[in-house]
Design a protein around this motif. Structure first.
Motif, PDB file in Angstrom:
ATOM      1  N   VAL A 244       0.837  -1.203   0.000  1.00 17.13           N
ATOM      2  CA  VAL A 244       0.000   0.000   0.000  1.00 17.13           C
ATOM      3  C   VAL A 244       0.875   1.258   0.000  1.00 17.13           C
ATOM      4  O   VAL A 244       0.504   2.279  -0.579  1.00 17.13           O
ATOM      5  N   TRP A 245       2.042   1.190   0.626  1.00  9.44           N
ATOM      6  CA  TRP A 245       2.922   2.354   0.653  1.00  9.44           C
ATOM      7  C   TRP A 245       3.348   2.770  -0.739  1.00  9.44           C
ATOM      8  O   TRP A 245       3.516   3.959  -1.014  1.00  9.44           O
ATOM      9  N   LYS A 246       3.516   1.838  -1.617  1.00  4.04           N
ATOM     10  CA  LYS A 246       3.882   2.183  -2.999  1.00  4.04           C
ATOM     11  C   LYS A 246       2.784   3.031  -3.628  1.00  4.04           C
ATOM     12  O   LYS A 246       3.061   4.008  -4.322  1.00  4.04           O
ATOM     13  N   VAL A 247       1.541   2.674  -3.360  1.00  2.80           N
ATOM     14  CA  VAL A 247       0.399   3.437  -3.875  1.00  2.80           C
ATOM     15  C   VAL A 247       0.355   4.818  -3.219  1.00  2.80           C
ATOM     16  O   VAL A 247       0.184   5.838  -3.893  1.00  2.80           O
ATOM     17  N   ARG A 248       0.525   4.870  -1.903  1.00  2.10           N
ATOM     18  CA  ARG A 248       0.509   6.150  -1.190  1.00  2.10           C
ATOM     19  C   ARG A 248       1.587   7.089  -1.697  1.00  2.10           C
ATOM     20  O   ARG A 248       1.367   8.300  -1.823  1.00  2.10           O
ATOM     21  N   LEU A 249       2.759   6.537  -1.943  1.00  3.15           N
ATOM     22  CA  LEU A 249       3.855   7.376  -2.437  1.00  3.15           C
ATOM     23  C   LEU A 249       3.540   7.929  -3.825  1.00  3.15           C
ATOM     24  O   LEU A 249       3.764   9.116  -4.094  1.00  3.15           O
ATOM     25  N   ARG A 250       3.010   7.094  -4.685  1.00  2.00           N
ATOM     26  CA  ARG A 250       2.647   7.574  -6.030  1.00  2.00           C
ATOM     27  C   ARG A 250       1.557   8.642  -5.953  1.00  2.00           C
ATOM     28  O   ARG A 250       1.595   9.621  -6.694  1.00  2.00           O
TER      29      ARG A 250
ATOM     30  N   THR B 298      11.182   8.943 -10.073  1.00  2.00           N
ATOM     31  CA  THR B 298      12.321   8.129 -10.484  1.00  2.00           C
ATOM     32  C   THR B 298      12.694   7.139  -9.390  1.00  2.00           C
ATOM     33  O   THR B 298      12.893   5.952  -9.656  1.00  2.00           O
ATOM     34  N   LEU B 299      12.759   7.610  -8.147  1.00  2.00           N
ATOM     35  CA  LEU B 299      13.146   6.735  -7.037  1.00  2.00           C
ATOM     36  C   LEU B 299      12.121   5.641  -6.773  1.00  2.00           C
ATOM     37  O   LEU B 299      12.485   4.505  -6.470  1.00  2.00           O
ATOM     38  N   VAL B 300      10.848   5.968  -6.886  1.00  2.00           N
ATOM     39  CA  VAL B 300       9.808   4.975  -6.595  1.00  2.00           C
ATOM     40  C   VAL B 300       9.670   3.959  -7.730  1.00  2.00           C
ATOM     41  O   VAL B 300       9.196   2.849  -7.503  1.00  2.00           O
ATOM     42  N   GLY B 301      10.131   4.302  -8.925  1.00  2.00           N
ATOM     43  CA  GLY B 301       9.959   3.405 -10.064  1.00  2.00           C
ATOM     44  C   GLY B 301      11.217   2.768 -10.604  1.00  2.00           C
ATOM     45  O   GLY B 301      11.148   1.901 -11.471  1.00  2.00           O
ATOM     46  N   ASP B 302      12.379   3.163 -10.095  1.00  2.00           N
ATOM     47  CA  ASP B 302      13.653   2.650 -10.600  1.00  2.00           C
ATOM     48  C   ASP B 302      13.834   1.197 -10.165  1.00  2.00           C
ATOM     49  O   ASP B 302      14.042   0.903  -8.987  1.00  2.00           O
ATOM     50  N   LEU B 303      13.763   0.288 -11.125  1.00  2.00           N
ATOM     51  CA  LEU B 303      13.830  -1.144 -10.820  1.00  2.00           C
ATOM     52  C   LEU B 303      15.155  -1.564 -10.206  1.00  2.00           C
ATOM     53  O   LEU B 303      15.245  -2.607  -9.570  1.00  2.00           O
ATOM     54  N   ARG B 304      16.190  -0.747 -10.416  1.00  2.00           N
ATOM     55  CA  ARG B 304      17.495  -1.054  -9.821  1.00  2.00           C
ATOM     56  C   ARG B 304      17.780  -0.175  -8.608  1.00  2.00           C
ATOM     57  O   ARG B 304      18.827  -0.294  -7.995  1.00  2.00           O
ATOM     58  N   GLY B 305      16.849   0.681  -8.295  1.00  2.00           N
ATOM     59  CA  GLY B 305      17.031   1.610  -7.183  1.00  2.00           C
ATOM     60  C   GLY B 305      16.829   0.940  -5.830  1.00  2.00           C
ATOM     61  O   GLY B 305      16.291  -0.165  -5.726  1.00  2.00           O
ATOM     62  N   ARG B 306      17.260   1.647  -4.818  1.00  2.00           N
ATOM     63  CA  ARG B 306      17.239   1.086  -3.466  1.00  2.00           C
ATOM     64  C   ARG B 306      15.820   0.803  -2.962  1.00  2.00           C
ATOM     65  O   ARG B 306      15.588  -0.203  -2.297  1.00  2.00           O
ATOM     66  N   PHE B 307      14.863   1.678  -3.272  1.00  5.32           N
ATOM     67  CA  PHE B 307      13.500   1.468  -2.793  1.00  5.32           C
ATOM     68  C   PHE B 307      12.900   0.202  -3.395  1.00  5.32           C
ATOM     69  O   PHE B 307      12.369  -0.652  -2.678  1.00  5.32           O
TER      70      PHE B 307
END
Length: 120
Positions: free
Chosen positions: A15-21, A92-101
């Motif tokens: 759900v946090w992914k949705v909230r962040l978006r 970018t941070l929430v969607g970067d497949l190689r990113g830390r998040f």
């Protein structure tokens, strides 16, 4: 261990992914970044840290705690960017497949699944 708590954790962190978006799109959130960044503020974090040391499964607890901490730190950072009008960087941070998040989210889910499998 309680498999229901693990299931709730996976759902809540999804759900946090949705909230962040939503925060990125709107520039607003009912949550504060500094609160989101603390891993003991969510229900799973409270439960995780309440497990007595003698009952913490060594093969999972430390890694899950570490990943959970990173997840919240990254979510707090992304939320702060979104609320500061830095939508592009936050997206970018929430969607970067190689990113830390994203990588931490995947690793956390995998670790929770593995823990759940041995807790049955």
């Amino acid at each position: 261990m309680d498999a229901r708590e693990i299931n709730k954790a996976m759902a809540a962190h999804g759900v946090w992914k949705v909230r962040l978006r939503e925060a990125i799109e709107s520039g607003h959130s009912e949550y504060q970044p500094q609160t989101v960044a603390r891993d003991r503020e969510c229900e799973f974090g409270k439960w995780l840290h309440s497990i007595p040391v003698t009952e913490r499964p060594a093969e999972f607890w430390d890694r899950i705690r570490e990943l959970h901490t990173i997840f919240h730190q990254e979510a707090g950072k992304i939320l702060a960017l979104a609320l500061d009008g830095e939508q592009e960087e936050a997206l970018t941070l929430v969607g970067d497949l190689r990113g830390r998040f994203v990588t931490t989210s995947i690793e956390l889910t995998n670790a929770l699944q593995a823990w759940k499998q041995v807790s049955h």
